[in-house]
Design an enzyme around this catalytic site. Structure first.
Site: not given
Length: 471
Positions: A72, A31, A219, A277
């Site tokens: 963010r 990845r 995802k 994760t």
């Protein structure tokens, strides 16, 4: 080992020796996280992987992971804020902090502020610091109250659990990064923060504009994606259970059942599914995982995951090769347990002939105690359907299409291979592959599947032959 390991490359695994170590330990998919790094670094990594692919003879696949619309906090020069429980703090757009003495957190996508309502939850720092919206002070400013103590550094991810956030899944940065990835020769692309099937369709349309289409892995990180799960699976080539953001956006106690439901739906559809994760997170700094982590990895495999992915563990961890090796050992033990009683999994839908043909091949392999299953497929669909049946035998997937071979690497139990090209007949290609491959000994029984034309005018056909072949 039938379960595939995805290793994220980063500072701890950026040179040739480190990547070769990951390959030898069992990683077959790499990845590239486009949230970090630039073209020059990725170009060097792709070159190393392609060189090792030639050297080792293994099919090594490259997954480009696009950043997506990650929300963010801004850096407005206030540094890291230390927050205690019940602290009041403002959340607003850049510039709203001017003239105010109160603690302030800036949001880099301030349009989200327009929809925040009193009582809604805001989570920072991977969910470790949580707030509740107390009141609205303006169109782009709200007052929050801290639910617990913690720190709020700048440029950290921020989420709004349970709330649908309408943002384009493919950002301007993603469009530029996609172009770079296609030029460098990645094998598949992961799209972040998918919420509906149209997000995937738009990415595929963009690829067509750029002149090269690749498999798309969606995802799942938002509640809306779960509500649209069936359509997203249908539009996607593969699915990633991205438990980091999914665990922030949904109630954490629901995460295990969500993971199981997503995996089951992918298995039924014959689409590869990745669990990601914090799989072995403690191995970022420890040479051994925790008991809970080993159980988590094994359970993901027993749930039906095709791939298990490492992130920080191999990107920045102190023990990247050891982590891959440990994950492989856990996978081998989980698979051995699975096969103690398991038989090939029957298709869930009775109206799909291709699935029952694949199931018949797997049952035949089981009953005849065959060495392997060999299939010939242009698109890789047959290999993926065979994989979903979870046969005990390895699946050798022959395809002359390089793109197909690299994508079938994601499917459980599949060994991608290039067929003999001097045989036009797919069945004959399979038979010659069996005769010449060192994995098969004289007297071995092998099940093969292929598509054979039923008349001279047909140039290609779907799989319609299942045969027991003895070497």
């Amino acid at each position: 080992m039938r379960t595939k390991i995805i290793a994220t490359l980063g500072p701890a695994s950026s040179d040739r020796d480190a990547i070769l170590g990951l390959v030898r330990a069992g990683a077959r998919i790499f990845r590239l996280n486009f949230s970090h790094g630039g073209r020059e670094g990725f170009e060097r990594l792709v070159a190393i992987i392609r060189e090792l692919e030639q050297e080792t003879g293994e099919t090594l696949s490259i997954l480009q992971d696009l950043s997506g619309p990650k929300i963010r906090t801004c850096d407005i020069g206030l540094g890291t804020l230390e927050v205690t429980k019940d602290t009041e703090i403002l959340l607003g757009a850049p510039g709203q902090e001017e003239g105010r003495d109160e603690m302030f957190i800036c949001l880099d996508q301030p349009e989200i502020l327009r929809s925040l309502k009193p009582g809604e939850v805001v989570a920072l720092s991977d969910g470790m610091l949580r707030f509740k919206v107390a009141e609205r002070l303006g169109e782009l400013l709200v007052r929050m109250v801290a639910v617990n103590a913690g720190i709020a550094p700048p440029r950290k991810g921020i989420s709004f659990p349970g709330k649908d956030i309408s943002l384009e899944a493919v950002t301007a940065k993603d469009r530029a990064d996609l172009k770079v990835g296609l030029e460098l020769g990645v094998d598949m692309v992961a799209i972040s923060y998918v919420q509906e099937a149209e997000d995937v369709a738009r990415l595929k349309s963009l690829m067509r504009e750029y002149g090269r289409t690749l498999p798309v892995v969606s995802k799942l990180e938002r509640p809306k994606a779960i509500r649209n799960l069936d359509r997203i699976i249908e539009e996607s080539d593969g699915i990633m259970v991205a438990r980091g953001d999914l665990g922030l956006e949904c109630d954490l106690p629901t995460l295990p059942s969500l993971q199981k439901r997503i995996i089951r739906a992918c298995n039924h559809a014959g689409k590869p599914v990745i669990v990601a994760t914090q799989m072995l997170l403690s191995m970022v700094s420890s040479p051994m995982p925790t008991r809970a982590e080993t159980t988590d990895v094994a359970n993901a495999i027993l749930d039906g995951a095709d791939c298990i992915m490492l992130s920080e563990e191999t990107a920045i961890g102190r023990y990247p090769v050891e982590t891959v090796r440990y994950m492989g050992e856990i996978a081998a033990q989980a698979e051995a347990y699975f096969f103690e009683e398991a038989r090939p999994v029957a298709p869930a839908y009775e109206d799909q002939t291709a699935k029952f043909l694949a199931y018949a091949a797997c049952m035949l392999a089981d009953k005849s105690r065959s060495r392997a299953i060999v299939c010939h497929s242009r698109s890789g669909a047959t290999a993926r359907i065979l994989s979903a049946c979870r046969p005990r035998q390895p699946i050798h997937a022959l395809s002359a299409d390089r793109r197909t071979r690299h994508f079938t690497q994601l499917s459980w139990g599949v060994i991608p291979a290039e067929p003999p090209t001097d045989e036009e007949n797919h069945q004959e290609r399979c038979e010659r592959y069996i005769r010449e491959h060192q994995a098969f000994q004289e007297g071995d029984s092998v099940i093969l599947t292929a598509g054979q034309p039923t008349n001279k005018r047909q140039l290609q056909t779907q799989t319609n032959v299942v045969k027991v072949y003895e070497k």
